[in-house]
Write an enzyme that holds these catalytic residues in place. Structure first.
Site, PDB file in Angstrom:
ATOM      1  N   LYS A  22      36.198  37.315  52.257  1.00  0.00           N
ATOM      2  CA  LYS A  22      37.667  37.288  52.119  1.00  0.00           C
ATOM      3  C   LYS A  22      38.113  38.132  50.935  1.00  0.00           C
ATOM      4  CE  LYS A  22      39.626  33.689  49.802  1.00  0.00           C
ATOM      5  NZ  LYS A  22      40.544  34.032  48.701  1.00  0.00           N
ATOM      6  N   ASN A  23      37.463  37.901  49.779  1.00  0.00           N
ATOM      7  CA  ASN A  23      37.950  38.544  48.557  1.00  0.00           C
ATOM      8  C   ASN A  23      37.595  40.021  48.477  1.00  0.00           C
ATOM      9  OD1 ASN A  23      39.179  36.228  47.887  1.00  0.00           O
ATOM     10  ND2 ASN A  23      37.651  35.552  46.377  1.00  0.00           N
ATOM     11  N   ARG A  92      48.465  35.226  46.983  1.00  0.00           N
ATOM     12  CA  ARG A  92      48.401  35.774  45.637  1.00  0.00           C
ATOM     13  C   ARG A  92      47.697  37.124  45.596  1.00  0.00           C
ATOM     14  NH1 ARG A  92      48.298  35.166  39.904  1.00  0.00           N
ATOM     15  NH2 ARG A  92      46.751  36.749  39.560  1.00  0.00           N
ATOM     16  N   ASP A 116      49.189  28.691  41.296  1.00  0.00           N
ATOM     17  CA  ASP A 116      48.767  27.875  42.421  1.00  0.00           C
ATOM     18  C   ASP A 116      48.022  26.666  41.893  1.00  0.00           C
ATOM     19  OD1 ASP A 116      46.263  28.876  41.800  1.00  0.00           O
ATOM     20  OD2 ASP A 116      46.431  30.487  43.256  1.00  0.00           O
ATOM     21  N   ASP A 309      34.309  29.920  42.220  1.00  0.00           N
ATOM     22  CA  ASP A 309      34.660  29.555  43.599  1.00  0.00           C
ATOM     23  C   ASP A 309      33.642  28.612  44.239  1.00  0.00           C
ATOM     24  OD1 ASP A 309      36.906  31.092  43.324  1.00  0.00           O
ATOM     25  OD2 ASP A 309      36.122  32.813  44.425  1.00  0.00           O
ATOM     26  N   VAL A 331      36.937  29.676  34.039  1.00  0.00           N
ATOM     27  CA  VAL A 331      37.813  30.702  34.623  1.00  0.00           C
ATOM     28  C   VAL A 331      39.224  30.167  34.906  1.00  0.00           C
ATOM     29  CG1 VAL A 331      38.059  32.438  36.447  1.00  0.00           C
ATOM     30  CG2 VAL A 331      35.777  31.866  35.569  1.00  0.00           C
TER      31      VAL A 331
HETATM   32  N1  EPU Z   1      43.806  36.633  34.051  1.00  0.00           N
HETATM   33  C1  EPU Z   1      44.730  36.832  33.070  1.00  0.00           C
HETATM   34  N2  EPU Z   1      45.382  38.034  33.014  1.00  0.00           N
HETATM   35  C2  EPU Z   1      45.162  39.029  33.916  1.00  0.00           C
HETATM   36  C3  EPU Z   1      44.211  38.820  34.938  1.00  0.00           C
HETATM   37  C4  EPU Z   1      43.536  37.602  34.985  1.00  0.00           C
HETATM   38  O1  EPU Z   1      44.963  35.968  32.249  1.00  0.00           O
HETATM   39  O2  EPU Z   1      45.798  40.103  33.814  1.00  0.00           O
HETATM   40  C5  EPU Z   1      43.082  35.343  34.113  1.00  0.00           C
HETATM   41  C6  EPU Z   1      43.529  34.534  35.313  1.00  0.00           C
HETATM   42  O3  EPU Z   1      44.668  33.780  35.009  1.00  0.00           O
HETATM   43  C7  EPU Z   1      42.308  33.689  35.583  1.00  0.00           C
HETATM   44  C8  EPU Z   1      41.147  34.553  35.156  1.00  0.00           C
HETATM   45  O4  EPU Z   1      41.713  35.560  34.323  1.00  0.00           O
HETATM   46  O5  EPU Z   1      42.317  32.546  34.777  1.00  0.00           O
HETATM   47  C9  EPU Z   1      40.384  35.187  36.300  1.00  0.00           C
HETATM   48  O6  EPU Z   1      41.198  36.061  36.980  1.00  0.00           O
HETATM   49  P1  EPU Z   1      40.667  37.267  37.849  1.00  0.00           P
HETATM   50  O7  EPU Z   1      41.662  38.364  37.712  1.00  0.00           O
HETATM   51  O8  EPU Z   1      39.235  37.581  37.526  1.00  0.00           O
HETATM   52  O9  EPU Z   1      40.709  36.650  39.289  1.00  0.00           O
HETATM   53  P2  EPU Z   1      41.640  37.052  40.509  1.00  0.00           P
HETATM   54  O10 EPU Z   1      41.499  38.496  40.806  1.00  0.00           O
HETATM   55  O11 EPU Z   1      43.000  36.488  40.345  1.00  0.00           O
HETATM   56  C10 EPU Z   1      39.696  36.676  42.246  1.00  0.00           C
HETATM   57  C11 EPU Z   1      39.499  35.874  43.485  1.00  0.00           C
HETATM   58  C12 EPU Z   1      39.391  34.405  43.136  1.00  0.00           C
HETATM   59  C13 EPU Z   1      38.211  34.223  42.198  1.00  0.00           C
HETATM   60  C14 EPU Z   1      38.378  35.118  40.960  1.00  0.00           C
HETATM   61  C15 EPU Z   1      37.200  35.062  40.024  1.00  0.00           C
HETATM   62  C16 EPU Z   1      40.682  37.135  45.121  1.00  0.00           C
HETATM   63  C17 EPU Z   1      41.801  37.216  46.088  1.00  0.00           C
HETATM   64  N3  EPU Z   1      40.631  36.061  44.372  1.00  0.00           N
HETATM   65  O12 EPU Z   1      40.914  36.225  41.671  1.00  0.00           O
HETATM   66  O13 EPU Z   1      39.119  33.728  44.357  1.00  0.00           O
HETATM   67  O14 EPU Z   1      38.145  32.881  41.794  1.00  0.00           O
HETATM   68  O15 EPU Z   1      38.569  36.480  41.379  1.00  0.00           O
HETATM   69  O16 EPU Z   1      36.028  35.416  40.683  1.00  0.00           O
HETATM   70  O17 EPU Z   1      39.835  38.016  45.072  1.00  0.00           O
HETATM   71  C18 EPU Z   1      39.178  31.963  45.917  1.00  0.00           C
HETATM   72  O18 EPU Z   1      38.724  32.757  46.749  1.00  0.00           O
HETATM   73  O19 EPU Z   1      39.235  30.723  46.134  1.00  0.00           O
HETATM   74  C19 EPU Z   1      39.644  32.476  44.632  1.00  0.00           C
HETATM   75  C20 EPU Z   1      40.442  31.799  43.825  1.00  0.00           C
END
Ligand code: EPU
Length: 428
Positions: A22-23, A92, A116, A309, A331
């Site tokens: 998915k991601n 998101r 969320d 995850d 995280v």
């Molecule tokens: N964060 C910030 N500022 C930013 C970017 C991130 O504070 O500019 C913080 C976020 O608030 C969070 C942490 O950093 O606390 C991790 O964020 P990250 O950007 O790494 O994650 P994401 O891109 O929002 C993706 C996956 C998540 C997965 C995370 C970590 C997708 C669509 N989502 O999220 O997947 O947990 O990476 O591996 O790719 C899921 O599939 O259930 C899911 C939540």
């Protein structure tokens, strides 16, 4: 609204094939915006998040069609630069169109996705990175408004934290910027490697793939490509934990053991037999367990650390393991919220900040619970598989966001799970 009726007590046995990640797929779909023409993506999971991303791309002007697990995205020369709130709020991950739109159109208006159930999720690194590439980026009236009328310029960018989303947005903008961009402290998740490989297939010049520093030589344009999504490591990990909890024997025919090294080490220390290469053509892996799993401590961290995850699944595992375990979540601040639901099944969990201490019990007892997000939902289903009696998991639409045909696959492995209308819940 539907729910799952999970009858506990069966051991899961047999083979299962996991879908594309998915991601990864969601970001590969966004990356298609970078090139005019037809991009073909294989092994795209049939989940609601992918449907929402398809709708968003259509709104931006692309033609999106699906045949089985192949998605074709035909991108016109001119795309719209506005990703409206009514679509973004459902997904998101739609924030990942920000980089491609800015690079392609010199402008992007992308609604803020909002928080969320796993906590607030910042965008500061996305915004700072795009500003370093020369864009003006402001948050106005609930939208990220980014402008770069004269194009983006290569720059040196260091991320404070290896954010998956920030890495992807900055990377997708940098491939069309003028000159070289160096992005330091990037995320190294397998999904990042997947998008790098797709972009390279489109003609992008990226070096350092798989390391913490990416060197990108920007180009004026890219070409559409045909690409296959990597198998979903989180779904693979979910089946692995299910095998342990139910004392079963599951072969994930196309799972990639190399993307789950730390997870599999942990599961082996809980007592599982892990056999990489047990599936299709030397790929895949088999996870078998006899007896009660031992408790395992886990600390979630960016890749190659233990994935957040899979945290709900290991909390569920520890709830029935022999011993006491500590899980540390680094995280998402609110990802332990689902523990209140697990406690309804009798799990003994104490939360202290970002630590959870779990005392394993011989058994859990089935009860009605609510899935609060995709992964919490999967964790609750796994707990239901080993609980005595029936567990009713409501808000199953969360699980549908990430697990295609979860019920069919569970039952194919010998579980007794029924999907049924939820008389207690109505669509808001
Ligand atoms: N964060 C910030 N500022 C930013 C970017 C991130 O504070 O500019 C913080 C976020 O608030 C969070 C942490 O950093 O606390 C991790 O964020 P990250 O950007 O790494 O994650 P994401 O891109 O929002 C993706 C996956 C998540 C997965 C995370 C970590 C997708 C669509 N989502 O999220 O997947 O947990 O990476 O591996 O790719 C899921 O599939 O259930 C899911 C939540």
């Amino acid at each position: 609204m539907e729910r799952l009726r999970v009858s506990g007590g069966t051991s899961l046995r047999g083979s299962v094939r996991v879908n594309g990640a998915k991601n990864s797929a969601l970001k590969l779909m966004a990356a298609a915006l970078l090139a005019e023409g037809r991009t073909t993506l294989h092994d795209v999971p049939s989940i609601t998040d992918v449907r929402y991303m398809g709708e968003l791309l259509r709104r931006l002007g692309a033609d999106v069609s699906r045949d089985d697990s192949t998605v074709v995205i035909d991108v016109p020369e001119k795309v719209s630069h506005e990703a409206p709130y009514e679509l973004v709020r459902r997904l998101r991950a739609s924030i990942c169109v920000l980089g491609p739109l800015l690079a392609r159109c010199g402008a992007a208006d992308v609604a803020l996705p909002g928080g969320d159930a796993i906590g607030s999720r910042g965008l500061d690194m996305h915004i700072a990175g795009l500003r370093r590439l020369g864009a003006s980026v402001e948050v106005e009236h609930g939208y990220v408004v980014a402008r770069a009328p004269d194009g983006l310029k290569g720059a040196m960018i260091g991320l404070d934290f290896p954010s998956v989303g920030a890495t992807e947005n900055i990377l997708m903008a940098a491939v069309l910027a003028d000159g070289e961009t160096v992005i330091d402290n990037v995320a190294r998740e397998p999904e990042i490697l997947d998008i790098c490989h797709m972009l390279i297939g489109m003609g992008a010049q990226i070096e350092g793939v798989g390391s913490s520093t990416l060197h990108v030589q920007g180009l004026p344009g890219l070409s559409p490509v045909e690409h296959t999504t990597i198998p979903d490591r989180i779904v693979t990990g979910t089946w692995a934990v299910a095998a342990l909890m139910t004392r079963g024997d599951i072969t994930v025919t196309n799972g990639r053991a190399e993307d789950l090294e730390l997870v599999l080490d942990k599961l082996a220390s809980a007592g599982a037999v892990i056999e990489p290469g047990a599936g299709e053509d030397g790929a895949g892996l088999r996870i078998a367990m006899s007896g009660r799993p031992r408790a395992i401590d886990v600390v979630t961290l960016p890749y190659p650390g233990f994935p957040t995850d899979l945290q709900p699944m290991v909390v569920a595992l520890n709830a029935v393991a022999d011993g006491t375990a500590m899980i540390t979540e680094n995280v998402y601040e609110a990802r332990f919220m689902f523990v209140n639901e697990l406690a309804r099944l009798g799990a003994e969990v104490r939360i202290d900040g970002h630590h959870a201490v779990i005392r394993g019990r011989e058994s859990l007892s089935g009860a009605p619970v609510v899935a609060t997000d995709i992964r919490a939902g999967a964790g609750l289903v796994l707990a239901g598989l080993v609980a005595e009696g029936e567990t009713l998991v409501s808000a199953v639409h969360h699980i549908d966001r990430g697990y295609p045909d979860f019920v069919g696959q569970l039952n194919g492995l010998g579980a007794d799970v029924v999907r049924e209308p939820d008389p207690d819940r109505f669509e808001a």
